[in-house]
Design a protein around this motif. Structure first.
Motif, mmCIF file in Angstrom:
data_model
loop_
_atom_site.group_PDB
_atom_site.id
_atom_site.type_symbol
_atom_site.label_atom_id
_atom_site.label_comp_id
_atom_site.label_asym_id
_atom_site.label_seq_id
_atom_site.Cartn_x
_atom_site.Cartn_y
_atom_site.Cartn_z
ATOM 1 N N LEU A 1 0.850 -1.196 0.000
ATOM 2 C CA LEU A 1 0.000 0.000 0.000
ATOM 3 C C LEU A 1 0.882 1.241 0.000
ATOM 4 C CD1 LEU A 1 -2.907 1.248 0.381
ATOM 5 C CD2 LEU A 1 -2.418 1.196 2.848
ATOM 6 N N LEU A 2 0.578 2.193 -0.909
ATOM 7 C CA LEU A 2 1.303 3.452 -0.951
ATOM 8 C C LEU A 2 0.698 4.446 0.042
ATOM 9 C CD1 LEU A 2 1.732 4.092 -4.799
ATOM 10 C CD2 LEU A 2 3.449 3.209 -3.198
ATOM 11 N N PRO A 3 1.520 5.350 0.564
ATOM 12 C CA PRO A 3 0.958 6.412 1.400
ATOM 13 C C PRO A 3 0.291 7.471 0.527
ATOM 14 C CG PRO A 3 3.308 6.739 1.140
ATOM 15 C CD PRO A 3 2.990 5.440 0.456
ATOM 16 N N ASP A 4 -0.666 8.222 1.091
ATOM 17 C CA ASP A 4 -1.235 9.341 0.346
ATOM 18 C C ASP A 4 -0.528 10.648 0.682
ATOM 19 O OD1 ASP A 4 -2.322 9.621 2.894
ATOM 20 O OD2 ASP A 4 -4.307 8.947 2.278
ATOM 21 N N ILE A 5 0.302 10.637 1.704
ATOM 22 C CA ILE A 5 1.183 11.757 2.029
ATOM 23 C C ILE A 5 2.550 11.177 2.371
ATOM 24 C CG2 ILE A 5 1.676 13.664 3.611
ATOM 25 C CD1 ILE A 5 -1.286 13.985 4.075
ATOM 26 N N ALA A 6 3.612 11.768 1.829
ATOM 27 C CA ALA A 6 4.973 11.338 2.156
ATOM 28 C C ALA A 6 5.924 12.485 1.889
ATOM 29 C CB ALA A 6 5.373 10.106 1.346
ATOM 30 N N GLY A 7 6.705 12.876 2.905
ATOM 31 C CA GLY A 7 7.654 13.957 2.727
ATOM 32 C C GLY A 7 8.456 14.166 3.995
ATOM 33 N N CYS A 8 9.386 15.098 3.966
ATOM 34 C CA CYS A 8 10.164 15.411 5.160
ATOM 35 C C CYS A 8 9.901 16.855 5.579
ATOM 36 C CB CYS A 8 11.655 15.170 4.935
ATOM 37 S SG CYS A 8 12.413 16.225 3.666
ATOM 38 N N VAL A 9 10.147 17.148 6.818
ATOM 39 C CA VAL A 9 9.869 18.464 7.363
ATOM 40 C C VAL A 9 10.828 18.739 8.516
ATOM 41 C CG1 VAL A 9 8.131 17.644 9.003
ATOM 42 C CG2 VAL A 9 7.968 19.980 8.100
ATOM 43 N N GLY A 10 11.149 20.003 8.746
ATOM 44 C CA GLY A 10 12.019 20.360 9.864
ATOM 45 C C GLY A 10 11.232 20.468 11.163
ATOM 46 N N ASP B 1 11.594 22.675 13.303
ATOM 47 C CA ASP B 1 11.495 24.070 13.732
ATOM 48 C C ASP B 1 10.826 24.917 12.654
ATOM 49 O OD1 ASP B 1 11.705 26.488 14.990
ATOM 50 O OD2 ASP B 1 13.876 26.682 14.746
ATOM 51 N N ALA B 2 11.584 25.339 11.665
ATOM 52 C CA ALA B 2 11.040 26.274 10.669
ATOM 53 C C ALA B 2 11.036 25.762 9.236
ATOM 54 C CB ALA B 2 11.831 27.583 10.732
ATOM 55 N N ILE B 3 11.668 24.657 8.984
ATOM 56 C CA ILE B 3 11.783 24.158 7.610
ATOM 57 C C ILE B 3 10.500 23.432 7.194
ATOM 58 C CG2 ILE B 3 13.063 22.640 6.057
ATOM 59 C CD1 ILE B 3 15.512 23.115 7.817
ATOM 60 N N ASP B 4 9.916 23.891 6.077
ATOM 61 C CA ASP B 4 8.710 23.225 5.585
ATOM 62 C C ASP B 4 9.080 22.055 4.670
ATOM 63 O OD1 ASP B 4 9.526 24.394 3.228
ATOM 64 O OD2 ASP B 4 7.913 25.871 3.156
ATOM 65 N N ALA B 5 8.054 21.369 4.152
ATOM 66 C CA ALA B 5 8.292 20.173 3.337
ATOM 67 C C ALA B 5 9.056 20.494 2.060
ATOM 68 C CB ALA B 5 6.960 19.509 3.008
ATOM 69 N N ALA B 6 8.758 21.645 1.444
ATOM 70 C CA ALA B 6 9.446 22.015 0.209
ATOM 71 C C ALA B 6 10.916 22.315 0.470
ATOM 72 C CB ALA B 6 8.769 23.225 -0.431
ATOM 73 N N GLY B 7 11.204 22.952 1.600
ATOM 74 C CA GLY B 7 12.579 23.278 1.921
ATOM 75 C C GLY B 7 13.389 22.080 2.345
ATOM 76 N N CYS B 8 12.687 21.043 2.818
ATOM 77 C CA CYS B 8 13.380 19.837 3.274
ATOM 78 C C CYS B 8 13.703 18.893 2.121
ATOM 79 C CB CYS B 8 12.513 19.130 4.314
ATOM 80 S SG CYS B 8 13.234 17.584 4.922
ATOM 81 N N ALA B 9 12.825 18.855 1.114
ATOM 82 C CA ALA B 9 13.006 17.908 0.001
ATOM 83 C C ALA B 9 14.258 18.251 -0.796
ATOM 84 C CB ALA B 9 11.790 17.927 -0.911
ATOM 85 N N LEU C 1 1.982 18.298 6.000
ATOM 86 C CA LEU C 1 3.227 18.431 6.768
ATOM 87 C C LEU C 1 3.582 19.904 6.925
ATOM 88 C CD1 LEU C 1 5.351 15.522 5.235
ATOM 89 C CD2 LEU C 1 4.210 15.587 7.470
ATOM 90 N N GLU C 2 3.588 20.366 8.163
ATOM 91 C CA GLU C 2 3.880 21.758 8.482
ATOM 92 C C GLU C 2 5.214 21.847 9.228
ATOM 93 O OE1 GLU C 2 2.041 24.056 7.359
ATOM 94 O OE2 GLU C 2 0.244 22.929 6.750
ATOM 95 N N PRO C 3 5.892 23.009 9.131
ATOM 96 C CA PRO C 3 7.131 23.189 9.911
ATOM 97 C C PRO C 3 6.900 22.890 11.391
ATOM 98 C CG PRO C 3 6.837 25.001 8.364
ATOM 99 C CD PRO C 3 5.570 24.203 8.313
ATOM 100 N N GLY C 4 7.847 22.217 11.984
ATOM 101 C CA GLY C 4 7.696 21.762 13.366
ATOM 102 C C GLY C 4 7.327 20.290 13.426
ATOM 103 N N GLY C 5 6.700 19.812 12.343
ATOM 104 C CA GLY C 5 6.369 18.395 12.268
ATOM 105 C C GLY C 5 5.194 18.003 13.140
ATOM 106 N N PRO C 6 4.616 16.827 12.904
ATOM 107 C CA PRO C 6 3.516 16.335 13.729
ATOM 108 C C PRO C 6 4.029 15.878 15.101
ATOM 109 C CG PRO C 6 4.136 14.667 12.138
ATOM 110 C CD PRO C 6 4.956 15.869 11.821
ATOM 111 N N GLU C 7 3.144 15.848 16.054
ATOM 112 C CA GLU C 7 3.526 15.371 17.384
ATOM 113 C C GLU C 7 3.693 13.859 17.358
ATOM 114 O OE1 GLU C 7 1.793 15.350 21.970
ATOM 115 O OE2 GLU C 7 0.823 16.578 20.415
ATOM 116 N N LEU C 8 4.767 13.396 17.994
ATOM 117 C CA LEU C 8 5.068 11.965 17.999
ATOM 118 C C LEU C 8 4.549 11.322 19.279
ATOM 119 C CD1 LEU C 8 8.750 12.072 16.679
ATOM 120 C CD2 LEU C 8 6.625 11.890 15.352
ATOM 121 N N LYS C 9 4.218 10.024 19.166
ATOM 122 C CA LYS C 9 3.777 9.280 20.345
ATOM 123 C C LYS C 9 4.961 9.057 21.290
ATOM 124 C CE LYS C 9 -0.541 8.837 19.041
ATOM 125 N NZ LYS C 9 -1.151 7.565 18.730
ATOM 126 N N GLU C 10 4.725 8.370 22.371
ATOM 127 C CA GLU C 10 5.699 8.287 23.467
ATOM 128 C C GLU C 10 6.996 7.571 23.101
ATOM 129 O OE1 GLU C 10 3.715 6.555 26.768
ATOM 130 O OE2 GLU C 10 2.382 8.284 27.086
#
Length: 274
Positions: free
Chosen positions: A119-128, A130-138, A206-215
């Motif tokens: 199964l493919l993801p419907d969203i995939a990318g990298c993000v900083g 702090d301030a780096i967005d997905a476009a700046g990270c790719a 994907l927004e700068p700062g990234g999603p919150e991660l679980k424990e």
């Protein structure tokens, strides 16, 4: 009564009758003495009339044949043109059909086909973080996800993906689940660390700062990653639930970055479910 006069009249009438009997009358009303001509003039005129009729008949037949030939040629031309047009249209439709098939294969990634259990993801990318967005990270024209503890301007970057499962997703109760990423074919893609896999809070972008991660991480670092290789992380099977979404992030504590292809890369991220 004067019988001599009467007898003279009778003789004159008899002579006139004989003369009339030896003559013939032409169709134009002309009287011809048959004793002198034998009515040859009448026969010649009749022959000429018949010849004219035959000539007219032959001319009519010739005209008729000419008309038939012309009609045949017109029909042939019409048939040829129609056949040519039909063939051209058919060829064009086949060509369009071929083009549509090639576009469909390209959009579904024939160079990177999926297995029945992938199964493919419907969203995939990298993000900083702090301030780096997905476009700046790719990297590499936006086709690469960079995972690094201090990769861009000393800012940590992570790779995140969202997998969505339909209500009738199969298998409904999987026994084996793996996240698979493929390292880029660049000399800078290799790293001493693959990064660990974390479950993230749900996200739609994907927004700068990234999603919150679980424990804690659900899959540990797999160690050294070479250039252009698959990297697999075994995941808990209970993470897959039909009708839900699974949000994952790859995080590395190594400052030697690792680079993976994203959805626009040569080999896309995928979840393998059995």
């Amino acid at each position: 009564m004067d019988f001599s006069a009467l007898n003279a009249w009778r003789r004159a009438a008899s002579v006139l009758s004989v003369a009339l009997g030896l003559g013939c009358t032409m169709p134009n009303g002309q009287f011809i003495d048959c004793e002198d001509t034998g009515c040859e003039v009448a026969e010649a005129d009749t022959s000429a009339t018949e010849g004219s009729g035959e000539s007219e008949g032959e001319a009519g037949e010739s005209t008729s044949e000419s008309g038939e030939d012309s009609t045949s040629e017109d029909s042939s031309e019409d048939t040829g043109e129609s056949s040519s047009e039909d063939t051209g249209e058919s060829s064009s439709e086949d060509s369009e059909s071929d083009d549509a098939t090639e576009d469909s294969e390209s959009s579904t990634g024939t160079e990177d086909p999926l297995g029945d259990d992938e199964l493919l993801p419907d969203i995939a990318g990298c993000v900083g973080l702090d301030a780096i967005d997905a476009a700046g990270c790719a990297a590499e024209d936006g086709t690469i996800m960079v995972v690094d503890a201090d990769g861009i301007d000393d800012e940590q970057t992570i790779a995140c993906m969202r997998f969505s499962f339909s209500d009738n997703f199969e298998p409904a109760a999987p026994t084996q689940v793996e996240l698979q990423l493929h390292s880029a074919s660049l000399s800078t893609a290799a790293s001493s660390s693959s990064g660990a896999v974390w479950v993230a809070e749900p996200f739609d972008a994907l927004e700068p700062g990234g999603p919150e991660l679980k424990e804690e991480a659900v899959a540990t670092d797999q160690g050294f990653v070479d250039v252009d290789v698959d990297v697999n992380w075994p995941l808990p099977a209970e993470l897959v639930e039909p009708g839900s979404s699974l949000h994952l992030c790859v995080v590395s504590e190594d400052t030697n970055n690792v680079q993976y292809w994203n959805l626009d890369g040569e080999i896309r991220p995928r979840l393998i479910v059995n």
